[in-house]
Design a protein around this motif. Sequence first.
Motif: not given
Length: 153
Positions: A76-85, A112-120, A131-141
């Motif tokens: 993954t190149p530095a500066g990459t932002t992934f859109i989790l969707e 949400g998003t995952l940003s990689i600012q620096q990688i080696s 910053v992410a929001r998960t799918d629903t857990d077994p308790n409905g949350q």
Amino acid sequence: MPAQTATLNSHQQSVLIPWALEAAGTFSVFLDGQDIDIQTITIVNDPSQRILRITGRNTVGQDTVREIDIEFADHTPAGTTFILEDTEFTSTRIWLSVKTATESYAVRGVNGTLSIQQISPQLIKVQGAAVARTDTDPNGQKHDLIINFDIRT
């Protein structure tokens, strides 16, 4: 005819069985608005799958373990932002795992998003944020995660 045995060198062993290495640095997590004290951080560079996997682990009391896993391509190149969707069928993932005496589950960060600012990957040093929001857990949350990391082996 007996099979011949060969001793694998360290590079061959790491390709066949990538080891989790203890990482140093910062790995801060806010889970549903609460600061989670991450006690151990590990990182795995899996050259056969070409991924880096970062795991932060938190233990509460004697029976609750929470793990946050971040996984993405090691090229993954530095500066990459992934859109989790958009990462459902890729190697980019964020997981929250919870294990207690009575239940065990894992939920994936789906919004949400995952940003990689620096990688080696050669030195295994990576810096990023999610910053992410998960799918629903077994308790409905659904759970909200805010993660910042700057780690190295």
